[in-house]
Scaffold this motif. Structure first.
Motif, short mmCIF file in Angstrom:
data_model
loop_
_atom_site.label_atom_id
_atom_site.label_comp_id
_atom_site.label_asym_id
_atom_site.label_seq_id
_atom_site.Cartn_x
_atom_site.Cartn_y
_atom_site.Cartn_z
N ASN A 83 -19.75 34.42 -3.65
CA ASN A 83 -18.65 35.37 -3.78
C ASN A 83 -17.96 35.20 -5.13
O ASN A 83 -18.12 34.17 -5.79
N SER A 84 -17.20 36.20 -5.50
CA SER A 84 -16.42 36.15 -6.75
C SER A 84 -17.29 35.68 -7.91
O SER A 84 -16.92 34.77 -8.66
N LEU A 85 -18.41 36.32 -8.08
CA LEU A 85 -19.35 35.90 -9.11
C LEU A 85 -18.77 36.08 -10.50
O LEU A 85 -17.99 37.01 -10.77
N LYS A 86 -19.15 35.16 -11.37
CA LYS A 86 -18.70 35.15 -12.75
C LYS A 86 -19.91 35.25 -13.68
O LYS A 86 -21.01 34.86 -13.30
N PRO A 87 -19.70 35.73 -14.89
CA PRO A 87 -20.83 35.79 -15.84
C PRO A 87 -21.50 34.43 -16.02
O PRO A 87 -22.73 34.37 -16.22
N GLU A 88 -20.75 33.35 -15.95
CA GLU A 88 -21.34 32.02 -16.11
C GLU A 88 -22.19 31.60 -14.93
O GLU A 88 -22.84 30.55 -14.97
N ASP A 89 -22.21 32.39 -13.87
CA ASP A 89 -23.12 32.12 -12.76
C ASP A 89 -24.52 32.69 -13.02
O ASP A 89 -25.44 32.47 -12.22
N THR A 90 -24.66 33.40 -14.11
CA THR A 90 -25.97 33.97 -14.45
C THR A 90 -26.99 32.86 -14.64
O THR A 90 -26.78 31.95 -15.44
N ALA A 91 -28.07 32.94 -13.91
CA ALA A 91 -29.10 31.90 -13.95
C ALA A 91 -30.24 32.29 -13.03
O ALA A 91 -30.12 33.23 -12.23
N VAL A 92 -31.32 31.54 -13.13
CA VAL A 92 -32.37 31.60 -12.13
C VAL A 92 -32.00 30.57 -11.06
O VAL A 92 -31.77 29.40 -11.39
N TYR A 93 -31.97 31.00 -9.83
CA TYR A 93 -31.57 30.13 -8.72
C TYR A 93 -32.81 29.68 -7.95
O TYR A 93 -33.67 30.50 -7.61
N TYR A 94 -32.85 28.39 -7.67
CA TYR A 94 -33.97 27.79 -6.95
C TYR A 94 -33.47 27.10 -5.68
O TYR A 94 -32.42 26.47 -5.68
N CYS A 95 -34.27 27.20 -4.62
CA CYS A 95 -33.99 26.38 -3.45
C CYS A 95 -35.05 25.29 -3.37
O CYS A 95 -36.17 25.45 -3.86
#
Length: 125
Positions: A83-95
């Motif tokens: 939630n409340s995503l920010k530009p700095e959350d931009t990334a490739v996400y891995y589990c």
């Protein structure tokens, strides 16, 4: 264990996304599940952890209060609600999944034996 992360996309700052991480025995075998992310030009960093056996959850300071990790046992899926995503959350996400006997705290890549392909999250300002 074969993992599949999905749900990424292009969103605006303040929006939300939910990333599923699915695997055939992901929750039934008691794996610890972690989420990591890698932004362009940066090293991969830990985001969140959930211990399937005891329900322990942990978050990086940068996402605390905005992200929530949860699981659906019936669906063998672990979710990262962002939630409340920010530009700095931009990334490739891995589990990633870890044998519960080998987990120490779930914050380090070397604790995990199984990795899924990443899903791109892009947050525009």
């Amino acid at each position: 264990v074969q993992l599949q992360a999905s749900g990424g996309g292009l969103v605006q700052a303040g929006d939300l996304l939910r990333l599923p991480c699915s695997g055939s025995t992901l929750t039934s075998k008691g794996f610890g599940i972690g989420w990591f992310r890698q932004a362009p030009g940066k090293e991969r960093e830990w985001v969140s952890y959930r211990g399937s056996r005891d329900g322990t959850v942990d978050y990086a300071d940068s996402v605390m209060g905005r992200f929530t990790i949860s699981e659906d046992i019936d669906e063998n899926t672990v979710y990262l609600q962002m939630n409340s995503l920010k530009p700095e959350d931009t990334a490739v996400y891995y589990c990633a999944a870890a044998n519960p006997c080998l987990i120490v705290h779930g914050r380090e890549e070397h604790e995990y034996q199984y990795w899924g392909q990443g899903t791109q999250v892009t947050v525009s300002s």
